[in-house]
Design a protein around this motif. Structure first.
Motif, PDB file in Angstrom:
ATOM      1  N   TRP A   9       0.849  -1.190   0.000  1.00 52.37           N
ATOM      2  CA  TRP A   9       0.000   0.000   0.000  1.00 52.37           C
ATOM      3  C   TRP A   9       0.888   1.244   0.000  1.00 52.37           C
ATOM      4  N   ASN A  10       1.740   1.355  -1.005  1.00 52.08           N
ATOM      5  CA  ASN A  10       2.652   2.496  -1.060  1.00 52.08           C
ATOM      6  C   ASN A  10       2.132   3.598  -1.976  1.00 52.08           C
ATOM      7  N   ASP A  11       0.826   3.718  -2.078  1.00 51.12           N
ATOM      8  CA  ASP A  11       0.239   4.758  -2.913  1.00 51.12           C
ATOM      9  C   ASP A  11      -0.050   5.998  -2.069  1.00 51.12           C
ATOM     10  N   ALA A  12      -0.467   7.053  -2.759  1.00 44.98           N
ATOM     11  CA  ALA A  12      -0.714   8.323  -2.079  1.00 44.98           C
ATOM     12  C   ALA A  12      -1.939   8.272  -1.169  1.00 44.98           C
ATOM     13  N   LYS A  13      -2.884   7.377  -1.471  1.00 46.91           N
ATOM     14  CA  LYS A  13      -4.102   7.329  -0.665  1.00 46.91           C
ATOM     15  C   LYS A  13      -3.794   6.887   0.765  1.00 46.91           C
ATOM     16  N   SER A  14      -2.979   5.848   0.911  1.00 45.11           N
ATOM     17  CA  SER A  14      -2.630   5.378   2.261  1.00 45.11           C
ATOM     18  C   SER A  14      -1.870   6.448   3.030  1.00 45.11           C
ATOM     19  N   VAL A  15      -0.950   7.119   2.345  1.00 42.61           N
ATOM     20  CA  VAL A  15      -0.153   8.153   3.011  1.00 42.61           C
ATOM     21  C   VAL A  15      -1.038   9.296   3.481  1.00 42.61           C
ATOM     22  N   ASN A  16      -1.982   9.694   2.656  1.00 42.29           N
ATOM     23  CA  ASN A  16      -2.834  10.824   3.027  1.00 42.29           C
ATOM     24  C   ASN A  16      -3.848  10.450   4.096  1.00 42.29           C
TER      25      ASN A  16
END
Length: 718
Positions: A192-199
């Protein structure tokens, strides 16, 4: 037919083995056990707090053989999930673990949809059972990793991420903390290294009222790439020595075991070779994937001002805010006065506070905003009433801030700090000289004339940028080095679709002291005024002119064969010739030609020569990193102690956890007795003098007499 002594209803492991071998023959026994399970489950639902071992055994039995009777066991997972949802917190811990293990078995056999099970397991994180929570976390991470092994299931990942968004807001602190840990671990495993998880972590975790979730989220954004690389390097397999294995197999005796080992080594070598050929995967740091860094920085700063957390948590806030400001070049002017009040030599973790001030500096911040920080550091640190270490740390912090925002330094303050270049303590002197070297590269006009040093060619060409000005290049830096051996360049001859006659020839006007016949070597710079070299240059110019004439004649000959109006074409060609200076010619060359590796080597050599020519010392490295290293501020020159006590301390420190040097005691038990030979080594010489005399070398006659005496004695004893 009823078999006598039938023990299958009671012996579940035996029945399980037989069912897996032949499901059809034992379907009646399984139906009996399934009905027995339903009745036991109804009884257990009346009092779920008690342990029921028979129910435990039959649940694991059905979970093991459920794939043999999928139609019969279709409602089996639903019975377990309903019971867990309704009374998970009041269930007996052993029975709860049994239900969870049975569901995991069914999930591994693809008898249960992943989304339903994972949502249930996330809800079970609220239970007051640490072992269960750890077990569920491991399973959730591994299950999601296996589902995304071949290709990423975006629909499932999106649903789970939306569910996780709500779990981070859960009122139960343990469930929220575990959810944050799972998301961070999946990010580190590149699932889950996409921007959605980070945000999700940035918008929910960093503003959570639960301190543990807040600290975990802040630490996630403070992760370093170096640590991840070190972790991947440590997990990687060691290099395979295929050549040594082949040589050993050739020399050693041939056995089946060694042949098998050799085949394994060959497979590992092929696998390592394929891994090297694969393109490296570059992952952005989590702090780069934030959609609204300005809003996050403002929210964290507001939260910091109103929070009553420990000082360590406040330092994490300052670190994340400073990184957001520095990487995304944000404007948060209230941050700088807030951090200024922590800049005291006696302040705890003051070097980290100075590091945050340097990280929050960038070129777009006005100099008037950062100048108070520099004055505070100068007043509180760089004064003679402080120790030399404090002064050196203050100068290092000033240098790191000015490296990112050079316009923040005033002329008077810089000249005052430059006077410490002759300070009695070497640590302060070296820190001051590093600041002078920085401004020799950036803004030499702010320094006193005697501190500017000898100017290099690169410094002479560098233009001082005003506030907000960007250094935009319209050509390849150093492309002038490719024009030294050419008088003309052909514009448009590289196009394959157009005819070569469509191109235009451009004359190159060289600057003073840089003729077309000059080479890029350093020897051409010596003795330019000598008559011999002038003659050589004239001869070279004449040769070049002759070559140009020959080339024109050959071109005219070709044109006359193909076209009768060759004189008119020559006149047009001469009219199309443009006279350009060296910079314009380099720009045209960069636009019309593809540079090779050799061209780039010449360009790099010419750029390096500009930085070294007329320079007394190696120039300061100006590579601006994203993060300020704490070592850059804390690293000061310290003179080593050379007295005897300090040397003995280092010697004793090196002897720790090391075996005693010299003779080793071979006894298994140190408390047992020693032999006479070992004891003799520790005795005084006076005690052993009489034995030392007997060791004198005897003559042959004495040996004969002693031998005769011994034999006579042996004869008498018979």
């Amino acid at each position: 037919m009823v078999r006598p002594n039938n023990q299958l209803p009671d012996n579940l492991p035996q029945l399980q083995n037989l069912i897996k071998r032949d499901p059809e023959s034992y379907s009646d026994e399984f139906h009996t056990q399934y009905e027995h399970f339903l009745s036991l489950l109804e009884i257990f639902a009346l009092n779920p707090g008690e342990e029921n071992k028979s129910l435990d055994e039959i649940i694991m039995f059905i979970a093991q053989v459920a794939q043999c009777y999928p139609h019969v066991c279709q409602q089996f997972p639903k019975h377990l999930t309903d019971l867990l949802r309704s009374s998970a917190t009041v269930l007996d811990p052993a029975m709860r673990n049994c239900f969870v293990k049975a569901l995991i078995l069914l999930r591994n056999k693809n008898l249960v949809p992943a989304l339903d099970i994972l949502e249930l397991f996330f809800q079970l994180l609220r239970c007051q059972d640490k072992n269960l929570r750890t077990f569920l976390q491991t399973h959730i991470v591994n299950d999601i990793k296996n589902m995304n092994a071949k290709h990423k299931d975006m629909k499932l990942n999106s649903s789970l991420q939306n569910f996780m968004y709500g779990m981070l807001k859960d009122a139960n602190p343990k469930a929220a903390k575990m959810s944050a840990d799972i998301m961070i671990e999946l990010y580190k495993k590149n699932i889950w290294n996409d921007a959605k998880s980070v945000n999700v972590i940035a918008s929910v975790g960093c503003f959570s009222p639960i301190t543990k979730v807040l600290v975990t989220s802040l630490k996630f954004f403070l992760g370093h790439d170096d640590e991840d690389e070190a972790a991947t390097d440590s997990d990687s397999e060691p290099e395979v020595d295929l050549k040594g294995a082949l040589m050993a197999n050739r020399v050693n005796k041939k056995t089946k075991k060694r042949q098998k080992q050799l085949q394994q080594i060959k497979k590992q070598a092929v696998k390592a070779q394929k891994k090297k050929k694969n393109a490296p995967a570059f992952n952005f740091s989590a702090i780069h994937l934030i959609h609204n860094p300005q809003g996050m920085a403002e929210g964290l700063f507001k939260q910091l001002q109103s929070s009553n957390e420990r000082f360590e948590v406040k330092l994490m806030h300052l670190d994340v805010i400073s990184r957001l400001i520095g990487i995304h070049e944000l404007f948060l002017f209230g941050f700088y006065p807030y951090i200024t009040r922590f800049m005291q030599p006696h302040q705890r973790q003051v070097t980290r506070v100075l590091q945050f001030a340097a990280q929050a500096s960038h070129e777009l911040v006005p100099g008037d905003i950062i100048e108070p920080i520099l004055k505070t550091i100068a007043n509180n640190f760089i004064t003679e009433r402080n120790s030399s270490d404090v002064m050196a740390i203050g100068l290092n912090a000033t240098r790191e801030i000015c490296m990112r925002c050079p316009l923040a330094m005033g002329e008077d303050l810089l000249q005052d700090l430059a006077m410490y270049k002759t300070y009695k303590e070497k640590s302060v002197m070296m820190a001051a000289r590093s600041l002078i070297t920085l401004y020799r590269e950036q803004l030499p006009k702010l320094l006193h004339k005697k501190d500017r040093g000898r100017q290099t060619e690169a410094q002479a060409e560098r233009k001082v940028r005003a506030y907000g000005e960007r250094d935009v290049q319209d050509t390849v830096l150093g492309a002038e080095a490719l024009l030294k051996n050419s008088k003309t360049i052909d514009i448009g001859s590289d196009d394959d679709d157009t005819d070569s006659n469509d191109g235009e020839w451009v004359n190159v006007a060289h600057s003073d002291g840089e003729g077309p016949a000059q080479s890029g070597d350093d020897d051409d710079e010596e003795e330019e005024g000598s008559d011999s070299e002038e003659d050589e240059v004239d001869d070279d110019d004449d040769n070049d002119a002759e070559e140009d004439v020959d080339a024109e004649e050959s071109d005219e000959g070709v044109a006359s064969e193909g076209d009768e109006t060759s004189p008119k074409a020559n006149k047009k060609e001469k009219a199309n010739i443009k006279l350009l200076n060296q910079k314009e010619a380099a720009q045209e060359l960069a636009l019309t030609r593809i540079f090779t590796d050799e061209d780039f080597k010449r360009i790099n050599a010419a750029n390096l020569k500009k930085t070294v020519t007329s320079a007394r010392k190696r120039p300061l490295e100006q590579d601006r990193a994203e993060f300020v290293k704490l070592n850059s501020i804390e690293m000061i020159y310290k003179k080593r102690k050379h007295d005897k006590e300090s040397r003995l301390e280092t010697v004793q420190a090196g002897r720790q956890d090391r075996e005693r040097f010299g003779w080793k005691d071979g006894r298994v038990n140190e408390n047992c007795s020693k032999t006479n030979r070992e004891k003799r080594k520790t005795k005084n010489f006076g005690m052993l003098r009489h034995k030392a005399r007997s060791k004198v070398k005897k003559s042959f006659r004495d040996k004969q007499l002693a031998m005769r005496k011994h034999l006579l004695h042996q004869k008498k004893m018979k």
